[in-house]
Design a protein around this motif. Structure first.
Motif, PDB file in Angstrom:
ATOM      1  N   ARG A   3       0.827  -1.195   0.000  1.00  0.00           N
ATOM      2  CA  ARG A   3       0.000   0.000   0.000  1.00  0.00           C
ATOM      3  C   ARG A   3       0.873   1.261   0.000  1.00  0.00           C
ATOM      4  NH1 ARG A   3      -4.615   0.360   4.490  1.00  0.00           N
ATOM      5  NH2 ARG A   3      -5.273  -1.481   3.279  1.00  0.00           N
ATOM      6  N   TRP A   4       1.943   1.225   0.801  1.00  0.00           N
ATOM      7  CA  TRP A   4       2.863   2.374   0.873  1.00  0.00           C
ATOM      8  C   TRP A   4       3.541   2.608  -0.473  1.00  0.00           C
ATOM      9  CZ3 TRP A   4       8.047   3.401   0.239  1.00  0.00           C
ATOM     10  CH2 TRP A   4       8.525   4.602   0.779  1.00  0.00           C
ATOM     11  N   LEU A   5       4.003   1.522  -1.097  1.00  0.00           N
ATOM     12  CA  LEU A   5       4.654   1.638  -2.402  1.00  0.00           C
ATOM     13  C   LEU A   5       3.686   2.160  -3.457  1.00  0.00           C
ATOM     14  CD1 LEU A   5       6.777  -1.645  -2.472  1.00  0.00           C
ATOM     15  CD2 LEU A   5       7.636   0.700  -2.277  1.00  0.00           C
ATOM     16  N   SER A   6       2.440   1.707  -3.382  1.00  0.00           N
ATOM     17  CA  SER A   6       1.440   2.176  -4.338  1.00  0.00           C
ATOM     18  C   SER A   6       1.135   3.654  -4.143  1.00  0.00           C
ATOM     19  CB  SER A   6       0.155   1.349  -4.180  1.00  0.00           C
ATOM     20  OG  SER A   6      -0.857   1.838  -5.032  1.00  0.00           O
ATOM     21  N   LYS A   7       1.053   4.068  -2.875  1.00  0.00           N
ATOM     22  CA  LYS A   7       0.718   5.459  -2.562  1.00  0.00           C
ATOM     23  C   LYS A   7       1.806   6.414  -3.018  1.00  0.00           C
ATOM     24  CE  LYS A   7      -0.631   8.454   1.293  1.00  0.00           C
ATOM     25  NZ  LYS A   7      -0.889   8.526   2.762  1.00  0.00           N
ATOM     26  N   TYR A   8       3.048   6.009  -2.834  1.00  0.00           N
ATOM     27  CA  TYR A   8       4.174   6.900  -3.143  1.00  0.00           C
ATOM     28  C   TYR A   8       4.944   6.457  -4.389  1.00  0.00           C
ATOM     29  CZ  TYR A   8       3.292   8.633   1.558  1.00  0.00           C
ATOM     30  OH  TYR A   8       2.694   9.168   2.673  1.00  0.00           O
ATOM     31  N   SER A   9       4.299   5.702  -5.258  1.00  0.00           N
ATOM     32  CA  SER A   9       4.985   5.168  -6.444  1.00  0.00           C
ATOM     33  C   SER A   9       5.536   6.271  -7.343  1.00  0.00           C
ATOM     34  CB  SER A   9       4.030   4.273  -7.237  1.00  0.00           C
ATOM     35  OG  SER A   9       2.882   5.006  -7.663  1.00  0.00           O
ATOM     36  N   PHE A  15      12.285  10.155  -7.797  1.00  0.00           N
ATOM     37  CA  PHE A  15      13.587  10.127  -7.129  1.00  0.00           C
ATOM     38  C   PHE A  15      14.570   9.256  -7.903  1.00  0.00           C
ATOM     39  CE2 PHE A  15      16.598   8.377  -4.029  1.00  0.00           C
ATOM     40  CZ  PHE A  15      17.103   9.559  -3.488  1.00  0.00           C
ATOM     41  N   ALA A  16      14.093   8.095  -8.351  1.00  0.00           N
ATOM     42  CA  ALA A  16      14.949   7.195  -9.136  1.00  0.00           C
ATOM     43  C   ALA A  16      15.359   7.849 -10.452  1.00  0.00           C
ATOM     44  CB  ALA A  16      14.221   5.880  -9.402  1.00  0.00           C
ATOM     45  N   ALA A  17      14.405   8.547 -11.086  1.00  0.00           N
ATOM     46  CA  ALA A  17      14.701   9.221 -12.349  1.00  0.00           C
ATOM     47  C   ALA A  17      15.747  10.307 -12.147  1.00  0.00           C
ATOM     48  CB  ALA A  17      13.428   9.825 -12.932  1.00  0.00           C
ATOM     49  N   SER A 262       0.745  16.310  -3.408  1.00  0.00           N
ATOM     50  CA  SER A 262       2.028  15.783  -2.938  1.00  0.00           C
ATOM     51  C   SER A 262       3.047  16.916  -2.918  1.00  0.00           C
ATOM     52  CB  SER A 262       2.525  14.645  -3.833  1.00  0.00           C
ATOM     53  OG  SER A 262       3.835  14.248  -3.452  1.00  0.00           O
ATOM     54  N   ILE A 263       3.351  17.409  -1.719  1.00  0.00           N
ATOM     55  CA  ILE A 263       4.368  18.452  -1.579  1.00  0.00           C
ATOM     56  C   ILE A 263       5.747  17.893  -1.927  1.00  0.00           C
ATOM     57  CG2 ILE A 263       5.456  20.086  -0.006  1.00  0.00           C
ATOM     58  CD1 ILE A 263       2.558  20.748  -0.596  1.00  0.00           C
ATOM     59  N   ALA A 264       6.038  16.685  -1.415  1.00  0.00           N
ATOM     60  CA  ALA A 264       7.337  16.055  -1.696  1.00  0.00           C
ATOM     61  C   ALA A 264       7.509  15.836  -3.192  1.00  0.00           C
ATOM     62  CB  ALA A 264       7.446  14.725  -0.957  1.00  0.00           C
ATOM     63  N   GLY A 265       6.428  15.430  -3.863  1.00  0.00           N
ATOM     64  CA  GLY A 265       6.500  15.222  -5.307  1.00  0.00           C
ATOM     65  C   GLY A 265       6.785  16.506  -6.052  1.00  0.00           C
ATOM     66  N   LYS A 308      -4.337   7.111 -14.413  1.00  0.00           N
ATOM     67  CA  LYS A 308      -4.562   6.706 -13.024  1.00  0.00           C
ATOM     68  C   LYS A 308      -6.010   6.927 -12.618  1.00  0.00           C
ATOM     69  CE  LYS A 308       0.027   7.139 -10.962  1.00  0.00           C
ATOM     70  NZ  LYS A 308       0.827   7.821  -9.908  1.00  0.00           N
ATOM     71  N   VAL A 309      -6.565   8.091 -12.993  1.00  0.00           N
ATOM     72  CA  VAL A 309      -7.960   8.393 -12.664  1.00  0.00           C
ATOM     73  C   VAL A 309      -8.889   7.383 -13.319  1.00  0.00           C
ATOM     74  CG1 VAL A 309      -9.823  10.077 -12.992  1.00  0.00           C
ATOM     75  CG2 VAL A 309      -7.568  10.857 -12.265  1.00  0.00           C
TER      76      VAL A 309
END
Length: 317
Positions: A3-9, A15-17, A262-265, A308-309
């Protein structure tokens, strides 16, 4: 964990990019991974991040504001005129920030009460503000401010410019403002389920006006940094800055339909765009390609958001 990975995918992907882009640019240029260049990236994108944070709140509320760049220009011109009247720097900055807030409130009230499509309305406001800036300045930059004002753009505390510290501060306060306070919850609900707010008796007009006021303040702070850094207020300052901000916000995972933020995003997306600009500059690539990349990334981000929507709606059926 899933769930965490899905939420912040999307944030993990960004970050990886960014890591991949940094590795490639490090191999292309020996200057890229130096502290001096990293500091240049942070300084060059600090004001872009500030405007993008304001845009994050507006897009999360279910609309966009295409007048943000024009508000930056207008606030810069207002501060320049006031400074040339020999008004103290703190008062001039306060006038500029209050002006940005006022423009934002007007946008929010017009969107709420007129029912005019926000794209058309804010585009029209952008044209009017840009026109007023040109009329006031006669199309010429206003220059020569005191050192106290210029310090706001180029001054440092330790190794970092004040603009970078200001951006960091605004990011830190925006997280609890968005996710841990009633105001932020209502802003998200305004984009996700406005009808529920109305039925609950919540004054949606107030939250519509206030979220645009927040963006107006962020645009005014951006204007302070740009005007002080250049020692010049130009009527065409802030041109296309709203496109950069919208691109970063949508790339970062804030839903273009509203209701999710998403502020972090947004922070990661601004840094990625900044790293790309910096890398292209180091490799002597034309700035025209930078604009093309920004537009392309916005298109891809919107497509991903729409997919996604669509998937979410399919699962709900």
């Amino acid at each position: 964990m899933k769930r965490w990975l899905s939420k912040y995918s999307q944030q993990i992907f960004l970050f990886a990019a960014m890591m991949v882009i940094c590795i490639v640019l490090t191999r292309k240029s020996e200057y890229f991974l130096t502290w001096r260049n990293i500091r240049n990236i942070l300084e060059a994108n600090s004001y872009r991040l500030i405007l993008a944070i304001g845009m994050t709140f507006v897009i999360a509320s279910g609309v966009m504001d295409l007048s943000a760049g024009a508000i930056v220009s207008m606030c810069g011109v207002i501060m320049a005129v006031v400074l040339h009247m020999e008004i103290p720097v703190p008062a001039a900055v306060l006038i500029g920030i209050l002006s940005g807030m006022m423009f934002g409130i007007v946008n929010g009230l017009l969107i709420h009460y007129t029912g005019i499509n926000f794209f058309i309305l804010t585009l029209a406001v952008s044209g009017m503000l840009r026109g007023v800036s040109l009329i006031i300045t006669d199309g010429k930059p206003i220059t020569k401010f005191g050192q106290d004002f210029i310090y706001l753009g180029i001054g440092r505390i330790g190794e970092l410019q004040l603009s970078v510290l200001a951006a960091l501060f605004l990011v830190l306060i925006s997280v609890p403002l968005m996710f841990h306070m009633k105001w932020g919850s209502y802003v998200l609900s305004l984009g996700g389920n406005r009808e529920a707010l109305v039925k609950s008796g919540i004054r949606t007009g107030f939250y519509r006006a206030s979220v645009h006021a927040f963006l107006g303040v962020m645009a005014a702070v951006t204007a302070v940094i740009i005007t002080a850094r250049l020692n010049s207020a130009e009527p065409n300052a802030g041109m296309n800055m709203e496109l950069d901000a919208i691109t970063a916000v949508v790339m970062g995972g804030t839903s273009i339909k509203g209701g999710k933020a998403s502020i972090a995003g947004t922070v990661l997306a601004v840094l990625i765009l900044g790293v790309i600009r910096n890398g292209l500059t180091l490799m002597s690539v034309s700035s025209d390609y930078q604009q093309w990349i920004t537009g392309f990334l916005l298109l891809v981000s919107v497509l991903i958001s729409e997919i996604k929507v669509h998937k979410f709606r399919t699962l709900m059926k």
